[in-house]
Motif scaffolding. Structure first.
Motif, PDB file in Angstrom:
ATOM      1  N   GLU A   1      29.447   9.801  33.421  1.00 32.82           N
ATOM      2  CA  GLU A   1      28.266  10.179  32.638  1.00 32.82           C
ATOM      3  C   GLU A   1      27.036  10.242  33.529  1.00 32.82           C
ATOM      4  O   GLU A   1      26.991   9.598  34.584  1.00 32.82           O
TER       5      GLU A   1
ATOM      6  N   SER B   1      25.321  10.753  42.081  1.00 32.42           N
ATOM      7  CA  SER B   1      24.496  11.368  43.133  1.00 32.42           C
ATOM      8  C   SER B   1      24.158  10.343  44.216  1.00 32.42           C
ATOM      9  O   SER B   1      24.140  10.674  45.405  1.00 32.42           O
TER      10      SER B   1
ATOM     11  N   TYR C   1      18.535   0.361  44.158  1.00 34.88           N
ATOM     12  CA  TYR C   1      17.150   0.827  44.210  1.00 34.88           C
ATOM     13  C   TYR C   1      16.327  -0.388  43.818  1.00 34.88           C
ATOM     14  O   TYR C   1      16.340  -0.781  42.643  1.00 34.88           O
TER      15      TYR C   1
HETATM   16  N1  LIG Z   1      15.152   7.306  43.778  1.00 34.12           N
HETATM   17  C1  LIG Z   1      15.463   6.474  42.780  1.00 34.12           C
HETATM   18  N2  LIG Z   1      14.743   5.356  42.542  1.00 34.12           N
HETATM   19  C2  LIG Z   1      15.071   4.503  41.540  1.00 34.12           C
HETATM   20  N3  LIG Z   1      16.120   4.696  40.714  1.00 34.12           N
HETATM   21  C3  LIG Z   1      16.864   5.782  40.898  1.00 34.12           C
HETATM   22  C4  LIG Z   1      16.591   6.733  41.933  1.00 34.12           C
HETATM   23  N4  LIG Z   1      17.513   7.721  41.883  1.00 34.12           N
HETATM   24  C5  LIG Z   1      18.324   7.405  40.855  1.00 34.12           C
HETATM   25  N5  LIG Z   1      17.947   6.242  40.266  1.00 34.12           N
HETATM   26  C6  LIG Z   1      18.640   5.589  39.123  1.00 34.12           C
HETATM   27  O1  LIG Z   1      19.923   5.186  39.563  1.00 34.12           O
HETATM   28  C7  LIG Z   1      20.903   5.420  38.553  1.00 34.12           C
HETATM   29  C8  LIG Z   1      21.989   6.328  39.118  1.00 34.12           C
HETATM   30  O2  LIG Z   1      21.422   7.612  39.382  1.00 34.12           O
HETATM   31  P1  LIG Z   1      22.263   8.823  39.976  1.00 34.12           P
HETATM   32  O3  LIG Z   1      22.980   8.350  41.176  1.00 34.12           O
HETATM   33  O4  LIG Z   1      21.343   9.962  40.121  1.00 34.12           O
HETATM   34  O5  LIG Z   1      23.322   9.051  38.794  1.00 34.12           O
HETATM   35  P2  LIG Z   1      24.142  10.368  38.375  1.00 34.12           P
HETATM   36  O6  LIG Z   1      24.139  11.293  39.532  1.00 34.12           O
HETATM   37  O7  LIG Z   1      25.497   9.865  38.007  1.00 34.12           O
HETATM   38  O8  LIG Z   1      23.432  10.940  37.188  1.00 34.12           O
HETATM   39  C9  LIG Z   1      20.147   6.015  37.380  1.00 34.12           C
HETATM   40  O9  LIG Z   1      19.886   5.000  36.454  1.00 34.12           O
HETATM   41  C10 LIG Z   1      18.877   6.538  37.981  1.00 34.12           C
HETATM   42  O10 LIG Z   1      17.834   6.503  37.049  1.00 34.12           O
END
Ligand SMILES: Nc1ncnc2c1ncn2[C@@H]1O[C@H](COP(=O)(O)OP(=O)(O)O)[C@@H](O)[C@H]1O
Ligand SMILES: [Mg+2]
Length: 203
Positions: free
Chosen positions: A37, A43, A13
């Protein structure tokens, strides 16, 4: 035969790399669990697998159609049936099968209008478990070979969680599954379990 192959897949990102050089092969019909974690990139990895995002590095090969069940079900102001089929036509027998597999049959039978119950008016009467079973039914109805599960029970209380996990187990039998969760206990009987930490996958 592998139905999913990731080769050195990374995703950022902006400047921030949240999926880091992930390599993974999933044979047809296997159930793969990924534990990690909150914030480790689970995701994001599933969004890459479902084609919502493209990798910034590496390659993803997916040879079959994909359905995803997310943490919070996205229900639409339509009937239960339409929420399951998303407006496509299916044989009655198939719908019946899907409703049974997703453990919706008892509840639907108790409703005056059954599957034709309009959810627009009743959305807040639905329990989290019912809503998530509808989301499961939607994924199963498409009959995709691959089912992606993103913490599908994390919004539910413990008892409901158990019954939804059971619905998932029944509904995904014979499918290729990738289930990401922060709770290893949800992955009993999975064929393989990986750990995800800070965007990296460990065997
Ligand atoms: N759309 C986005 N823009 C910027 N950062 C993001 C976005 N979605 C998730 N993140 C960041 O990317 C990292 C991984 O997120 P995610 O894949 O949702 O992790 P999990 O599903 O394991 O909780 C986190 O630090 C989150 O804050
Ligand atoms: Mg997540």
């Amino acid at each position: 035969m592998n139905v999913i192959e990731l080769d050195q897949v990374s995703f950022s990102y902006g400047e921030r790399k949240v999926v880091n050089q992930v390599t993974l092969a999933v044979p047809k019909g296997k159930h793969v669990g990924i534990v990690g974690e909150s914030g480790c990139g689970k995701s994001t990895l599933l969004k890459l697998l479902s084609g919502l995002y493209a990798p910034t590095e590496g390659t993803i090969k997916i040879s079959k159609s994909v359905s995803i069940v997310m943490q919070t079900p996205q229900l639409l102001p339509m009937t239960i049936l339409e929420n399951i089929t998303l407006g496509r036509e299916y044989p009655k027998e198939w719908i019946h099968h899907v409703v049974n597999l997703s453990c919706l049959d008892q509840w639907v039978a108790s409703l005056r209008d059954g599957l034709d119950t309009y959810l627009g008016d009743r959305a807040n009467e639905l329990s989290g478990g019912q809503a998530q079973r509808i989301a499961i039914a939607r994924a199963v109805c498409k009959n995709s070979e691959i089912i992606l599960l993103d913490e599908p029970t994390s919004a539910l209380d413990h008892e409901t969680e158990k019954s939804v996990l059971e619905a998932l187990r029944r509904a995904t039998e014979g499918k290729t599954v990738i289930h990401v969760t922060h709770q290893r206990s949800h992955l009993e009987a999975y064929d393989s379990i990986y750990q995800m930490r800070e965007g990296k996958l460990y065997g």
